[in-house]
Scaffold this motif. Structure first.
Motif, PDB file in Angstrom:
ATOM      1  N   UNK A  87      -2.750  -5.123 -48.828  1.00  0.00           N
ATOM      2  CA  UNK A  87      -3.632  -4.357 -49.722  1.00  0.00           C
ATOM      3  C   UNK A  87      -2.830  -3.373 -50.576  1.00  0.00           C
ATOM      4  N   UNK A  88      -1.933  -2.625 -49.948  1.00  0.00           N
ATOM      5  CA  UNK A  88      -1.129  -1.658 -50.686  1.00  0.00           C
ATOM      6  C   UNK A  88      -0.096  -2.354 -51.579  1.00  0.00           C
ATOM      7  N   UNK A  89       0.497  -3.443 -51.077  1.00  0.00           N
ATOM      8  CA  UNK A  89       1.531  -4.120 -51.840  1.00  0.00           C
ATOM      9  C   UNK A  89       1.011  -4.847 -53.056  1.00  0.00           C
ATOM     10  N   UNK A  90      -0.288  -5.189 -53.070  1.00  0.00           N
ATOM     11  CA  UNK A  90      -0.847  -5.897 -54.220  1.00  0.00           C
ATOM     12  C   UNK A  90      -0.739  -5.085 -55.495  1.00  0.00           C
ATOM     13  N   UNK A  91      -0.962  -3.766 -55.417  1.00  0.00           N
ATOM     14  CA  UNK A  91      -1.009  -2.933 -56.613  1.00  0.00           C
ATOM     15  C   UNK A  91       0.119  -1.907 -56.619  1.00  0.00           C
ATOM     16  N   UNK A  92       1.224  -2.176 -57.327  1.00  0.00           N
ATOM     17  CA  UNK A  92       2.290  -1.180 -57.450  1.00  0.00           C
ATOM     18  C   UNK A  92       1.798   0.120 -58.084  1.00  0.00           C
ATOM     19  N   UNK A  93       0.790   0.019 -58.957  1.00  0.00           N
ATOM     20  CA  UNK A  93       0.267   1.215 -59.618  1.00  0.00           C
ATOM     21  C   UNK A  93      -0.410   2.137 -58.608  1.00  0.00           C
ATOM     22  N   UNK A  94      -1.251   1.562 -57.757  1.00  0.00           N
ATOM     23  CA  UNK A  94      -1.912   2.385 -56.741  1.00  0.00           C
ATOM     24  C   UNK A  94      -0.893   2.945 -55.759  1.00  0.00           C
ATOM     25  N   UNK A  95       0.094   2.129 -55.407  1.00  0.00           N
ATOM     26  CA  UNK A  95       1.129   2.587 -54.486  1.00  0.00           C
ATOM     27  C   UNK A  95       1.904   3.760 -55.087  1.00  0.00           C
ATOM     28  N   UNK A  96       2.213   3.670 -56.396  1.00  0.00           N
ATOM     29  CA  UNK A  96       2.912   4.765 -57.062  1.00  0.00           C
ATOM     30  C   UNK A  96       2.033   6.012 -57.139  1.00  0.00           C
ATOM     31  N   UNK A  97       0.727   5.819 -57.359  1.00  0.00           N
ATOM     32  CA  UNK A  97      -0.215   6.943 -57.396  1.00  0.00           C
ATOM     33  C   UNK A  97      -0.220   7.676 -56.058  1.00  0.00           C
ATOM     34  N   UNK A  98      -0.277   6.914 -54.956  1.00  0.00           N
ATOM     35  CA  UNK A  98      -0.254   7.519 -53.632  1.00  0.00           C
ATOM     36  C   UNK A  98       1.068   8.252 -53.396  1.00  0.00           C
ATOM     37  N   UNK A  99       2.176   7.655 -53.856  1.00  0.00           N
ATOM     38  CA  UNK A  99       3.475   8.303 -53.706  1.00  0.00           C
ATOM     39  C   UNK A  99       3.589   9.575 -54.519  1.00  0.00           C
ATOM     40  N   UNK A 100       3.040   9.562 -55.742  1.00  0.00           N
ATOM     41  CA  UNK A 100       3.089  10.764 -56.584  1.00  0.00           C
ATOM     42  C   UNK A 100       2.319  11.916 -55.946  1.00  0.00           C
ATOM     43  N   UNK A 101       1.204  11.615 -55.281  1.00  0.00           N
ATOM     44  CA  UNK A 101       0.450  12.679 -54.602  1.00  0.00           C
ATOM     45  C   UNK A 101       1.296  13.309 -53.503  1.00  0.00           C
ATOM     46  N   UNK A 102       2.054  12.500 -52.761  1.00  0.00           N
ATOM     47  CA  UNK A 102       2.928  13.037 -51.720  1.00  0.00           C
ATOM     48  C   UNK A 102       4.065  13.848 -52.324  1.00  0.00           C
ATOM     49  N   UNK A 103       4.642  13.352 -53.424  1.00  0.00           N
ATOM     50  CA  UNK A 103       5.741  14.068 -54.076  1.00  0.00           C
ATOM     51  C   UNK A 103       5.240  15.385 -54.665  1.00  0.00           C
ATOM     52  N   UNK A 104       4.052  15.376 -55.257  1.00  0.00           N
ATOM     53  CA  UNK A 104       3.497  16.605 -55.842  1.00  0.00           C
ATOM     54  C   UNK A 104       3.329  17.684 -54.775  1.00  0.00           C
ATOM     55  N   UNK A 105       2.778  17.305 -53.631  1.00  0.00           N
ATOM     56  CA  UNK A 105       2.630  18.272 -52.545  1.00  0.00           C
ATOM     57  C   UNK A 105       3.971  18.784 -52.067  1.00  0.00           C
ATOM     58  N   UNK A 106       4.968  17.892 -51.993  1.00  0.00           N
ATOM     59  CA  UNK A 106       6.301  18.301 -51.540  1.00  0.00           C
ATOM     60  C   UNK A 106       6.934  19.288 -52.507  1.00  0.00           C
ATOM     61  N   UNK A 107       6.798  19.044 -53.807  1.00  0.00           N
ATOM     62  CA  UNK A 107       7.361  19.961 -54.811  1.00  0.00           C
ATOM     63  C   UNK A 107       6.759  21.356 -54.658  1.00  0.00           C
ATOM     64  N   UNK A 108       5.445  21.421 -54.443  1.00  0.00           N
ATOM     65  CA  UNK A 108       4.784  22.723 -54.317  1.00  0.00           C
ATOM     66  C   UNK A 108       5.217  23.467 -53.052  1.00  0.00           C
ATOM     67  N   UNK A 109       5.647  22.743 -52.033  1.00  0.00           N
ATOM     68  CA  UNK A 109       6.110  23.399 -50.808  1.00  0.00           C
ATOM     69  C   UNK A 109       7.439  24.110 -50.989  1.00  0.00           C
ATOM     70  N   UNK A 110       8.160  23.802 -52.042  1.00  0.00           N
ATOM     71  CA  UNK A 110       9.481  24.401 -52.233  1.00  0.00           C
ATOM     72  C   UNK A 110       9.414  25.861 -52.662  1.00  0.00           C
ATOM     73  N   UNK A 111       8.244  26.336 -53.063  1.00  0.00           N
ATOM     74  CA  UNK A 111       8.073  27.736 -53.459  1.00  0.00           C
ATOM     75  C   UNK A 111       7.075  28.410 -52.530  1.00  0.00           C
ATOM     76  N   UNK A 112       7.369  29.637 -52.123  1.00  0.00           N
ATOM     77  CA  UNK A 112       6.444  30.374 -51.268  1.00  0.00           C
ATOM     78  C   UNK A 112       5.107  30.600 -51.958  1.00  0.00           C
TER      79      UNK A 112
END
Length: 417
Positions: free
Chosen positions: A159-184
């Motif tokens: 299901x996840x592998x079928x759509x690279x776009x959805x997979x990238x969207x899910x990854x961007x949400x994780x990366x966005x949260x990680x970036x925000x954690x770098x600042x207090x």
């Protein structure tokens, strides 16, 4: 505000538990040094398992600590139990001997720093691999498999592998949260984003039996831990419709040496994340460059006819399907449903295939190849006892309906085949 005894015990216990989980995983990501430390860590737990696992829990047989792509192995649960014990002892000891409120504030501050960067590291790691489409991908083996033959985790992977776009969207949400954690200043916002993301990830892992339930639960608990100090302010703004006072986000006071070490460590972390991004991009580029460099006989081959010593064969001896998705690897499905894994070597000069079983000790089998067409061939030789003639036809997985369906803004009739 002074911490009540229950709060002190709970915060120290949870902080210690998260640090015991997070610090090793964070250190293991350091290039070169991390690999050596990870090997030593595994060896340490291997030595401890007979006592901490077998003896304490009465588990018979050896408890494997070799990494196998799962965080839900028996030794992981044993490890988590002892992390809980250590965290409980540490919390009780801290509550008994530490009296000053400022000391608890300092301890909480350090817990938050460690948990912030540990969680950020994992979210960058999992997020970037999704952004570049390298965590889940469809291959002929997945396209050949029926729903009934799929494991729950395999179904999720498809299901996840079928759509690279959805997979990238899910990854961007994780990366966005990680970036925000770098600042207090933005830690609470990042933690709230990751609570939503990781609650979904953890639910999928539990509901589809993906063997990273421990890790995803740990990540979710880490995000909750980071957001918890601001829960009252969050409720005031979003539920009670009240104003809230600002919070002091200034850095903790450190000596000159610790201050320099903090700046260096943060810069090193940012460089490490940047290196991960470049590495993922390079590996994606290399994969795309190899897209047309497929292994010999790549694809799914259905067996039209299987004769052993000139006689049609049913049952376990008869091949039903040959699958070649990765260089040097093949899988054979037999008529009785057995799946056999082989290493595959193609001798182009003599036009032969050498198949060697990976899961059973058997001598290699050399099969002569006769190509009748680009999608049709005959293999002759000993796939097992006796000499067989196997007629195969390649299935057109590249034009499978799921890949050709495409996207439609307008659908007069739902397509749910």
């Amino acid at each position: 505000m002074r911490w009540r005894l229950g709060v002190r015990l709970g915060v120290i216990f949870l902080g210690l538990f998260l640090c015991l989980n997070g610090i090793p995983l964070l250190v293991f990501e350091v290039p070169r040094v991390g690999e050596l430390l990870a090997m030593g860590w595994i060896q340490l737990w291997s030595a401890l398992m007979p006592t901490l696992g077998n003896a304490v829990f009465g588990i018979e047989g050896p408890i494997s600590t070799m990494p196998a792509g799962s965080s839900d192995m028996t030794w992981n649960y044993v490890q988590e139990f002892w992390y809980l014990v250590i965290a409980a002892v540490g919390a009780i000891g801290c509550a008994a001997y530490v009296r000053r409120q400022s000391t608890y504030d300092t301890i909480l501050g350090w817990f938050r720093i460690i948990v912030r960067y540990s969680l950020a590291q994992h979210m960058f790691s999992y997020g970037l691999i999704k952004v570049f489409g390298r965590q889940m991908a469809l291959d002929p083996l997945m396209l050949e498999r029926t729903y009934a033959d799929s494991s729950p985790a395999g179904l999720l992977w498809t299901f996840m592998g079928f759509s690279p776009t959805y997979q990238a969207f899910a990854g961007l949400a994780e990366v966005m949260g990680a970036v925000l954690l770098l600042s207090r200043r933005t830690t609470t916002l990042g933690a709230l984003i990751l609570i939503g993301v990781l609650a979904n990830v953890a639910m999928m892992n539990f509901c589809f039996d993906v063997p990273v339930k421990i890790y995803s639960s740990f990540f979710l608990l880490s995000a909750v831990f980071l957001a918890a100090p601001d829960v009252r302010r969050i409720l005031d703004v979003f539920v009670r419709n009240r104003g809230t006072d600002p919070v002091d986000h200034s850095a903790p006071r450190l000596g000159r040496g610790l201050g320099i070490a903090r700046v260096v460590a943060k810069a090193g972390f940012v460089l490490l994340v940047s290196w991960w991004g470049v590495e993922q991009w390079q590996q994606r580029a290399a994969r795309l460059a190899r897209a047309d460099d497929r292994p010999a006989f790549h694809g799914v081959w259905d067996v039209d006819q299987f004769e052993l010593e000139g006689e049609p064969q049913p049952g376990e001896l008869r091949w039903r399907r040959l699958l070649v998705a990765h260089p040097g690897m093949a899988m054979v499905h037999t008529a009785n449903g057995e799946r056999r894994r082989f290493s595959l070597e193609h001798d182009a000069a003599n036009d032969t295939l050498t198949l060697t079983r990976l899961d059973v000790s058997e001598p290699p089998r050399v099969l002569a190849v006769a190509r009748l067409a680009s999608d049709e061939l005959v293999l002759t030789g000993p796939p097992g006892p006796g000499r067989a003639t196997i007629h195969l036809r390649r299935r057109d997985t590249e034009h499978a309906y799921i890949l050709m369906r495409g996207f439609h803004w307008v659908q007069e009739v739902p397509d749910t085949r």
